[in-house]
Motif scaffolding. Structure first.
Motif, short mmCIF file in Angstrom:
data_model
loop_
_atom_site.label_atom_id
_atom_site.label_comp_id
_atom_site.label_asym_id
_atom_site.label_seq_id
_atom_site.Cartn_x
_atom_site.Cartn_y
_atom_site.Cartn_z
N LEU A 42 8.77 9.09 4.19
CA LEU A 42 7.76 10.15 4.30
C LEU A 42 7.44 10.71 3.24
N VAL A 43 8.20 10.55 1.96
CA VAL A 43 7.46 10.98 0.55
C VAL A 43 6.50 9.89 0.35
N ALA A 44 6.79 8.50 0.54
CA ALA A 44 5.77 7.42 0.32
C ALA A 44 4.64 7.38 0.86
N ALA A 45 4.75 7.83 2.14
CA ALA A 45 3.47 8.10 2.97
C ALA A 45 2.80 9.30 2.53
N ALA A 46 3.35 10.42 2.44
CA ALA A 46 2.60 11.61 1.84
C ALA A 46 1.72 11.05 0.37
N LEU A 47 2.62 10.64 -0.51
CA LEU A 47 1.89 10.16 -1.79
C LEU A 47 0.75 9.35 -1.60
N GLY A 48 0.90 8.50 -0.55
CA GLY A 48 -0.01 7.28 -0.23
C GLY A 48 -1.27 8.22 0.43
N ILE A 49 -1.11 9.13 1.36
CA ILE A 49 -2.16 9.83 1.78
C ILE A 49 -2.81 10.71 0.76
N SER A 66 -6.80 10.19 -0.40
CA SER A 66 -7.74 11.31 -0.01
C SER A 66 -8.33 11.75 -1.44
N SER A 67 -7.63 11.64 -2.54
CA SER A 67 -8.26 11.87 -3.71
C SER A 67 -9.14 11.00 -4.23
N LEU A 68 -9.02 9.63 -3.97
CA LEU A 68 -9.78 8.64 -4.23
C LEU A 68 -11.14 8.50 -3.58
N LEU A 69 -10.92 9.08 -2.00
CA LEU A 69 -11.96 8.85 -1.37
C LEU A 69 -13.16 9.69 -1.73
#
Length: 86
Positions: free
Chosen positions: A67-74, A78-81
């Motif tokens: 869950l932490v890895a998924a949150a960090l990935g999202i 989103s910041s790179l988008l």
């Protein structure tokens, strides 16, 4: 899109090599054991083995790390988008 596929494979293969999917962590060199501890794929493999094969697993820890890895990935995506869309 071949470029995206190549990039995805380059990331995935390194994660796969650094996980416990092929070999137990105990037989890995020390530096690879450290990589395996921070690799989310190791926790996914551990959870899948526990659920599918009935081997001992640490499901709360596995789910928490995933869950932490998924949150960090999202969050990072989103910041790179915003930068890529400009």
């Amino acid at each position: 899109m071949p470029c995206g596929t190549t990039l995805t494979q380059a990331i995935t293969m390194h994660l796969f090599f650094g996980s416990n999917a092929l070999y137990p962590v105990a037989v890995m060199p020390g530096w690879l054991q450290a990589v395996s501890l921070v690799n989310p794929l190791s926790y996914q493999v551990d959870a899948l083995r526990g659920l599918l094969l009935g081997t001992p697993a640490h499901l709360p820890l596995d789910y928490g790390v995933l869950l932490v890895a998924a949150a960090l990935g999202i969050l990072s995506a989103s910041s790179l988008l915003g930068r890529l869309a400009r």
